[in-house]
Design an enzyme around this catalytic site. Structure first.
Site, short mmCIF file in Angstrom:
data_model
loop_
_atom_site.label_atom_id
_atom_site.label_comp_id
_atom_site.label_asym_id
_atom_site.label_seq_id
_atom_site.Cartn_x
_atom_site.Cartn_y
_atom_site.Cartn_z
N GLY A 38 0.82 -1.21 0.00
CA GLY A 38 0.00 0.00 0.00
C GLY A 38 0.85 1.25 0.00
CB ALA A 39 2.03 3.83 1.35
N GLY A 43 5.47 4.63 -8.75
CA GLY A 43 6.24 3.41 -8.99
C GLY A 43 5.32 2.19 -8.99
CG HIS A 44 3.29 0.96 -5.45
ND1 HIS A 44 3.47 2.00 -4.57
CD2 HIS A 44 3.90 -0.10 -4.89
CE1 HIS A 44 4.14 1.59 -3.52
NE2 HIS A 44 4.42 0.31 -3.68
CE LYS A 156 12.28 2.19 -3.62
NZ LYS A 156 12.94 1.69 -2.39
CG ASP A 157 12.11 -2.94 -2.99
OD1 ASP A 157 12.80 -2.41 -2.12
OD2 ASP A 157 10.96 -2.54 -3.26
CB SER A 192 10.78 4.94 -1.45
OG SER A 192 10.59 4.32 -0.20
#
Ligand code: PAF
Length: 291
Positions: A38-39, A43-44, A156-157, A192
């Site tokens: 969430g948040a 990027g998501h 990113k991860d 992020s």
């Protein structure tokens, strides 16, 4: 019939999620899963957009997974913004699976864990012991619940993506993993969910991470040691940013590269800016030998 693209259907139980996905699969539709906590930020949304290109139905999971937070980490204060997330996914995702903690862990916590192995103990895993076992355990549960054809993760991860791919290969899970490029602000800061913790000053200092990656990339023609030195010099010039690690790895093994290595590489950085720990990474090529 194509899946609707208005407000995503909100699902909070495993049973309802399985039933919805089963109906789509029975109709011959390909299903994409975007696992998130969430948040949501752009990027998501890039993951969701790529999911749309690869599948007929996009399911986004929103679950702040307690298993992947250490005792001194930010599980309690991790941003939970479900209404806002649903609004952002409107017209983009077909369904959102947002279970409660008891729905996912009815016994309190999973006793059976997926173990990430040696690469899971390096870099982020060294800084956050148990993080990757907790992450892989919930990702594996999500894969079993949603049974997607493809699941999408953010570059990113990068270490997370490597370990998810390793799990899928080691456990013969029948899905594809798609990594989606990092989305950055115009000034280079990687998006992020934790950026919202940054004060104005910290937000400026956070640019040290992407600046170090750029310096490393610019120095890459002179070799691995030169790239590392150039990136470290950027951190040396900003003592208020506490570097956790800066490492150049082989993307195929995620092990550190020798100084005489050539070919594709990945520079990984993690640093604390104020109270916020940020990570970033960028590809490098040494010796002009792209893989
Ligand atoms: O990257 C994340 O947000 C989380 O680690 C994930 C993959 C959703 C698992 O909880």
């Amino acid at each position: 019939m194509t899946a609707t693209l208005t407000a995503p259907q909100l699902l909070t139980t495993i049973a309802a999620t399985r039933a919805l996905v089963a109906a789509h699969r029975a109709a011959g539709r390909r299903v994409a899963l975007v696992p998130t906590m969430g948040a949501l930020h752009d990027g998501h949304l890039a993951l969701v957009a790529r999911g749309r290109e690869l599948a007929d139905v996009v399911v986004v999971s929103i679950f702040v997974n307690p298993l992947q937070f250490g005792p001194s980490e930010d599980f309690e204060k991790y941003p939970r913004t479900l209404d806002d997330d649903l609004a952002k996914l409107s017209g983009r995702a077909d369904a959102v699976f947002a279970p409660s903690v008891p729905e996912m862990y009815p016994g309190g916590a999973a006793q059976t864990r997926v173990v990430a192995g040696p690469v899971g103990e390096r870099y982020e895993g060294a800084a956050r012991p148990g993080h990757f076992d907790g992450m892989l355990t919930v990702v594996s549960k999500l894969f079993h619940i949603v049974q997607p054809d493809v699941a999408l993760f953010g570059q990113k991860d990068a270490q997370q993506g490597f370990l998810v791919r390793q799990m899928v290969a080691d456990l013969d899970l029948p899905l594809e993993i798609e990594m989606v490029p990092i989305v950055r602000e115009a000034d280079g800061l990687a998006l992020s969910s934790r950026n919202r913790y940054l004060s104005e000053g910290d937000r400026m200092r956070a640019l040290t991470l992407s600046a170090a990656l750029r310096a490393g990339r610019d120095a890459a023609p002179a070799g691995v040691a030169a790239a590392r030195r150039a990136a470290l010099a950027v951190f040396d010039a900003e003592p208020d940013v506490r570097l956790d690690y800066l490492v150049i790895v082989d993307p195929a093994t995620f092990l550190p590269l020798e100084d005489d290595a050539t070919g594709d590489a990945l520079m990984l950085v993690a640093a604390r800016v104020g109270a916020t720990r940020l990570i970033d990474n960028a590809p490098l090529v040494f010796g002009g030998v792209a893989g």
